[in-house]
Structure formats: C-alpha cells, structure tokens
Design an enzyme around this catalytic site. Structure first.
Site, PDB file in Angstrom:
ATOM      1  N   THR A 148      15.753  48.072  42.426  1.00 16.58           N
ATOM      2  CA  THR A 148      14.805  46.987  42.148  1.00 16.58           C
ATOM      3  C   THR A 148      14.983  46.445  40.729  1.00 16.58           C
ATOM      4  O   THR A 148      15.269  47.212  39.799  1.00 16.58           O
ATOM      5  CB  THR A 148      13.357  47.478  42.333  1.00 16.58           C
ATOM      6  OG1 THR A 148      12.457  46.442  41.934  1.00 16.58           O
ATOM      7  CG2 THR A 148      13.042  48.716  41.521  1.00 16.58           C
ATOM      8  N   SER A 189       5.302  50.803  38.199  1.00 18.19           N
ATOM      9  CA  SER A 189       4.489  51.445  39.247  1.00 18.19           C
ATOM     10  C   SER A 189       5.201  52.735  39.629  1.00 18.19           C
ATOM     11  O   SER A 189       6.385  52.925  39.289  1.00 18.19           O
ATOM     12  CB  SER A 189       4.377  50.541  40.484  1.00 18.19           C
ATOM     13  OG  SER A 189       5.618  50.522  41.177  1.00 18.19           O
ATOM     14  N   TYR A 245       6.185  53.484  42.540  1.00 20.42           N
ATOM     15  CA  TYR A 245       7.314  53.066  43.383  1.00 20.42           C
ATOM     16  C   TYR A 245       8.533  52.728  42.514  1.00 20.42           C
ATOM     17  O   TYR A 245       9.646  53.211  42.761  1.00 20.42           O
ATOM     18  CB  TYR A 245       6.920  51.849  44.249  1.00 20.42           C
ATOM     19  CG  TYR A 245       8.110  51.001  44.611  1.00 20.42           C
ATOM     20  CD1 TYR A 245       9.030  51.436  45.553  1.00 20.42           C
ATOM     21  CD2 TYR A 245       8.349  49.787  43.953  1.00 20.42           C
ATOM     22  CE1 TYR A 245      10.155  50.684  45.844  1.00 20.42           C
ATOM     23  CE2 TYR A 245       9.467  49.034  44.248  1.00 20.42           C
ATOM     24  CZ  TYR A 245      10.371  49.480  45.193  1.00 20.42           C
ATOM     25  OH  TYR A 245      11.490  48.748  45.466  1.00 20.42           O
ATOM     26  N   HIS A 246       8.305  51.900  41.491  1.00 18.00           N
ATOM     27  CA  HIS A 246       9.427  51.524  40.627  1.00 18.00           C
ATOM     28  C   HIS A 246       9.970  52.751  39.889  1.00 18.00           C
ATOM     29  O   HIS A 246      11.165  52.852  39.632  1.00 18.00           O
ATOM     30  CB  HIS A 246       8.992  50.439  39.630  1.00 18.00           C
ATOM     31  CG  HIS A 246       8.772  49.090  40.256  1.00 18.00           C
ATOM     32  ND1 HIS A 246       7.537  48.656  40.684  1.00 18.00           N
ATOM     33  CD2 HIS A 246       9.638  48.075  40.533  1.00 18.00           C
ATOM     34  CE1 HIS A 246       7.653  47.433  41.197  1.00 18.00           C
ATOM     35  NE2 HIS A 246       8.916  47.053  41.121  1.00 18.00           N
ATOM     36  N   LYS A 282      12.610  54.426  41.761  1.00 19.10           N
ATOM     37  CA  LYS A 282      13.906  53.727  41.700  1.00 19.10           C
ATOM     38  C   LYS A 282      14.616  54.026  40.378  1.00 19.10           C
ATOM     39  O   LYS A 282      15.843  54.013  40.308  1.00 19.10           O
ATOM     40  CB  LYS A 282      13.705  52.213  41.867  1.00 19.10           C
ATOM     41  CG  LYS A 282      13.144  51.817  43.227  1.00 19.10           C
ATOM     42  CD  LYS A 282      14.191  51.936  44.306  1.00 19.10           C
ATOM     43  CE  LYS A 282      13.665  51.618  45.674  1.00 19.10           C
ATOM     44  NZ  LYS A 282      14.635  51.845  46.744  1.00 19.10           N
TER      45      LYS A 282
HETATM   46  N1  USQ Z   1       1.183  38.742  43.028  1.00 20.84           N
HETATM   47  C1  USQ Z   1       0.193  37.788  43.033  1.00 20.84           C
HETATM   48  N2  USQ Z   1      -0.542  37.631  44.144  1.00 20.84           N
HETATM   49  C2  USQ Z   1      -0.316  38.358  45.279  1.00 20.84           C
HETATM   50  C3  USQ Z   1       0.697  39.312  45.278  1.00 20.84           C
HETATM   51  C4  USQ Z   1       1.433  39.491  44.133  1.00 20.84           C
HETATM   52  O1  USQ Z   1      -0.030  37.104  42.020  1.00 20.84           O
HETATM   53  O2  USQ Z   1      -1.028  38.133  46.252  1.00 20.84           O
HETATM   54  C5  USQ Z   1       2.010  38.926  41.820  1.00 20.84           C
HETATM   55  C6  USQ Z   1       2.028  40.360  41.292  1.00 20.84           C
HETATM   56  O3  USQ Z   1       0.978  40.590  40.380  1.00 20.84           O
HETATM   57  C7  USQ Z   1       3.414  40.425  40.646  1.00 20.84           C
HETATM   58  C8  USQ Z   1       4.263  39.487  41.495  1.00 20.84           C
HETATM   59  O4  USQ Z   1       3.354  38.654  42.206  1.00 20.84           O
HETATM   60  O5  USQ Z   1       3.368  39.924  39.347  1.00 20.84           O
HETATM   61  C9  USQ Z   1       5.143  40.189  42.495  1.00 20.84           C
HETATM   62  O6  USQ Z   1       4.377  41.013  43.340  1.00 20.84           O
HETATM   63  P1  USQ Z   1       4.928  41.444  44.777  1.00 20.84           P
HETATM   64  O7  USQ Z   1       3.858  42.227  45.440  1.00 20.84           O
HETATM   65  O8  USQ Z   1       5.461  40.273  45.498  1.00 20.84           O
HETATM   66  O9  USQ Z   1       6.210  42.309  44.405  1.00 20.84           O
HETATM   67  P2  USQ Z   1       6.364  43.739  43.699  1.00 20.84           P
HETATM   68  O10 USQ Z   1       5.128  44.524  43.740  1.00 20.84           O
HETATM   69  O11 USQ Z   1       6.960  43.483  42.355  1.00 20.84           O
HETATM   70  O12 USQ Z   1       7.420  44.472  44.616  1.00 20.84           O
HETATM   71  C10 USQ Z   1       8.311  43.759  45.479  1.00 20.84           C
HETATM   72  C11 USQ Z   1       8.747  44.691  46.579  1.00 20.84           C
HETATM   73  C12 USQ Z   1       9.574  45.830  46.015  1.00 20.84           C
HETATM   74  C13 USQ Z   1      10.724  45.273  45.191  1.00 20.84           C
HETATM   75  C14 USQ Z   1      10.201  44.344  44.122  1.00 20.84           C
HETATM   76  C15 USQ Z   1      11.289  43.651  43.373  1.00 20.84           C
HETATM   77  O13 USQ Z   1       7.619  45.201  47.284  1.00 20.84           O
HETATM   78  O14 USQ Z   1      10.061  46.645  47.068  1.00 20.84           O
HETATM   79  O15 USQ Z   1      11.443  46.317  44.593  1.00 20.84           O
HETATM   80  O16 USQ Z   1       9.423  43.310  44.753  1.00 20.84           O
HETATM   81  S1  USQ Z   1      10.830  43.300  41.740  1.00 20.84           S
HETATM   82  O17 USQ Z   1       9.538  42.601  41.739  1.00 20.84           O
HETATM   83  O18 USQ Z   1      11.887  42.468  41.199  1.00 20.84           O
HETATM   84  O19 USQ Z   1      10.692  44.551  41.010  1.00 20.84           O
END
Ligand code: USQ
Length: 395
Positions: free
Chosen positions: A151, A193, A195-196, A199
């Site tokens: 990730t 997190s 989860y992260h 990784k």
């Molecule tokens: N967010 C919102 N509103 C929502 C959901 C999320 O504003 O309803 C924001 C979160 O606060 C965050 C961003 O959108 O700042 C991304 O959240 P997300 O839930 O889309 O993604 P994340 O939790 O970061 O995790 C997802 C995948 C994970 C992958 C990661 C890649 O679930 O498996 O590793 O994206 S990364 O984000 O590049 O680390």
C-alpha cells in the site's frame, strides 16, 4: 504474457483477486484460488454486503467455464492461509505454482482500528498469511516469485519536499574515519492504521526471506482502487466482483458514487484536503499481470513499485462524483487520525517502464459506478454509510 503458467492466487475470492483470476485464465494460465472466503463474512459482520450480489466461488467458476467454452482453467480451494501453514505447503507441493500472488489480506484500515478484536484479527491474519506463504516456498523449495499488493500508505501521508521513491531511499551515511558513503535503505515507514502497519511489517518480512533464502518478491505499493469491474467481469452477471460501500470496507470513490446515486450527501471526512493515490481496478489488474510477466532477478533484492495512476484530494473525488450525479457534501468530523493537509508526491515509473499506460479519473468511468449503484439501489443499507470505526480512544 504468462500464458500456460500455473498461478496460485492467495486471496483470489476478493475484490481484486477474482478479476485477476479471470484475466490470468483468459491469458491461458492455470489458476488456483486459495481463500478462506473471509472477506464475505467480514463485510457481513459490520452489517454490510456487496451492493451487487456476489456468487459463491463454484458458481462464478461455472459461469466462467460457460462463457469461455474452452473451460478456462480456474479451481479454488478453501484454506485459511494464516492458520494452516502445513496445508499451504501441501498445496504448493501438489499445485507447483510458477508464480504466487498474495492478496490474502484484511484490507481495511477502519476495520483494523475498530476495536481490540478487529485489530488483533487484522494483525494476525495479515502477518501470518505473509509468513505462511513465504515459509511454504522455503519449505518446499519451490522457486516461484511472489507478487504482493502492498500500500502507498506505508510511506505515511506527510508534507514532503521530494517525490516518494519506489520503496528505497538513497542516503549518505557518515563512516568511521570521517568519510561518507551512499547507502540504499527502505524508505522510512509511517503507517496510519494497524492495517497499514501490517503492510510495513510485510516489507521487512520480504527483505528477510529474500536475503536469507533468495525468495523473489515484487511488492506493489498500491493506491486506493476505484471502479467495479473489468471487461472480463462484465461478460456475465455471475462474474462480477465485489462492490462494497460500507464505511469499513468500501473505499472513498466507490462509496461516494453509491451515496450520490442514492441522494445521500457525500461523506467527506474533515477538510477533504487529504491527498491520496488512485488507481482503477482495470489498471490494478494490468499492473499485476505486468509484475507476473516480468519477475525480478534473484539478486535484484525485493522489488518495489508504486502502483497508482494519479494523486487527487478527497475534495477532488467528491467534485468529480458531483459533476456526474449532482450531490452535496456533508463535512463529517474525521473518524481517523490523519493529516488533512498532506502533500503526496510519489514516483510511479517502474510499472510504466514495463509498459503500463495509466488511465485517469474520468466522468465516464465514474458514471458507470453511479449507474450500477442505481441499478442495485434496493440492496443499500443506509445504516453502514456513516463511519463505524474510530481511531480515537473511546471511553
Ligand atoms: N474518506 C472520506 N470519506 C469516506 C471514506 C474515506 O473522506 O467516506 C477519506 C479518508 O479519511 C482518507 C481517504 O478518504 O483520507 C481514503 O480512505 P479510503 O477508505 O478510501 O482508503 P484507505 O483507508 O486509505 O485504504 C484503502 C484500502 C487499502 C489500501 C489503501 C491505499 O482500503 O486496502 O491499501 O486504500 S492507500 O490509501 O494509498 O494507502
């Protein structure tokens, strides 16, 4: 193309794993899905479910055989990779994979931060699945490269004045006698997190198994995947992949599309200025195929690519979705502990050098998601839209 290869997909029942199984089978590979089907249960455990119903594995495979006519070779075995390391070695011995793709992860940051039990479950599952697969490679002596989805979140979301490299940082260290010499190190990790964090742990585990045993590993630091299908999943309704929209397992863009389709204000967390890396599901599959097709050499060390197409803010995503389907945004108190003004800059040349041509966020693609969400409106559970997991300690 890795045609005729035998490919084991650990976690092949999931959102990315199933479309990958189809793509590999389509390319002539023999695919074995090893999965405990946990994702299906986990999403239900938070009262969610794929908006578009997902068929059981046997039905999906039967549908693929019907569509392909030549009987596209996909099999599946229900196995808990993290809990059954001896069985994993047996599976490797009998299937003798040419490549292993490791997607056997609980992929949700919010789920991992929900409470003690879910945190423990995410840590146990993710770290043990990685170990179990690497252990099986060493134990059986099978020389199959392993491709893993990591990730972009391992780097942390800070304000940096340089482009995040692909895994490794070139530094200069002071040596005995007052000299200086260059050294390559893993980029410091700042997971946001549990989860992260798993990784980040994976990175060290890969380094260990590569250095000690010569296991060849490609770690793909992927951004947020959006989109709900590929040309192959679209061939028959039974071939579709998951479409999660709940606040634990849905990711931001797909969630916003579902909200917009249902007249629900978009749940922008905090300021919405968080910048994140995005990649469409089709591109995620293309990148995985490229990584499989081009394994690293043994003396390359662990190969790391940043797998994302573009960097956008949460507000950019909300704006694009609103342009497709007029919708308002509601600013929700951020349930996470995260910087809301990070400045994500990162390199993503490695996969492009292998031939990947990234596709970017577009109204047409977002419209496909909104349209599908509208089609399956009857399955929506509005209760799981609002945040259900919180980073802060609660009394
Ligand atoms: N967010 C919102 N509103 C929502 C959901 C999320 O504003 O309803 C924001 C979160 O606060 C965050 C961003 O959108 O700042 C991304 O959240 P997300 O839930 O889309 O993604 P994340 O939790 O970061 O995790 C997802 C995948 C994970 C992958 C990661 C890649 O679930 O498996 O590793 O994206 S990364 O984000 O590049 O680390």
């Amino acid at each position: 193309m890795p045609s005729k290869q035998r490919i084991l997909i650990a976690g092949g029942d999931g959102f990315i794993g199933w479309p990958l199984a189809l793509a590999l089978s389509d390319a002539g590979c023999e695919v074995l899905i090893a999965d405990n089907l946990m994702r299906r249960d986990l999403v239900r455990s938070v009262n969610g479910d794929s908006l578009r119903p997902v068929a059981p594995p046997a039905e999906r495979i039967a549908a693929w055989k019907r569509v392909r006519k030549d009987g596209g070779r996909i099999r599946y075995e229900v196995i808990d990779i993290g809990q059954a390391s001896a069985e994993v070695s047996e599976v490797l011995k009998s299937f003798r994979p040419d490549t292993i793709v490791h997607l056997a992860t609980i992929p949700s940051a919010p789920f991992s931060m929900k409470d003690r039990a879910t945190g423990e479950q995410a840590i146990r599952n993710n770290t043990l699945c990685t170990w179990s697969l690497l252990n099986a490679l060493v134990e059986t002596g099978i020389d199959a490269p392993l491709v893993h989805i990591g990730t972009m979140g391992v780097y942390g979301y800070e304000v940096e004045d340089y482009d995040l490299p692909e895994g490794y940082l070139q530094v200069e260290i002071a040596t005995d006698g007052g000299g200086r010499r260059p050294k390559e190190i893993l980029h410091p990790m700042k997971p946001g997190s549990l989860y992260h964090l798993t990784k980040a742990y994976d990175q060290l585990t890969f380094e260990f198994y590569n250095r000690q045993y010569g296991v060849r590993v490609t770690d793909l630091h992927q951004g947020i995947v959006w989109g709900i299908g590929t040309p192959l999943t679209a061939l028959d309704p039974t071939l579709c992949t998951r479409f999660d929209y709940d606040s634990d397992f849905g990711t931001v863009l797909n969630r916003f599309a579902v909200q917009a389709a249902n007249g629900i204000a978009l749940t922008v967390y905090g300021s919405g200025r968080q910048r994140r890396a995005l990649i469409h599901l089709r591109d995620s599959i293309s990148c995985l195929l490229l990584a499989i097709r081009n394994p690293p050499r043994r003396d390359d060390g662990v190969r790391i690519f940043n797998q994302f197409a573009e960097v956008v803010s949460v507000n950019d995503i909300a704006r694009t979705v609103s342009e497709v389907q007029g919708s308002s945004s509601s600013s929700i108190a951020n349930p996470r502990i995260e910087r809301e003004d990070n400045m994500l800059r990162a390199e993503n040349d490695g996969l492009k050098r292998l031939g990947w041509k990234p596709s970017l966020l577009s109204s047409e693609r977002v419209a496909e998601i909104v349209e599908e969400a509208r089609h399956f409106q009857r399955n929506l559970n509005p209760e799981v839209i609002k945040p259900m997991s919180f980073w802060r300690r609660r009394s």
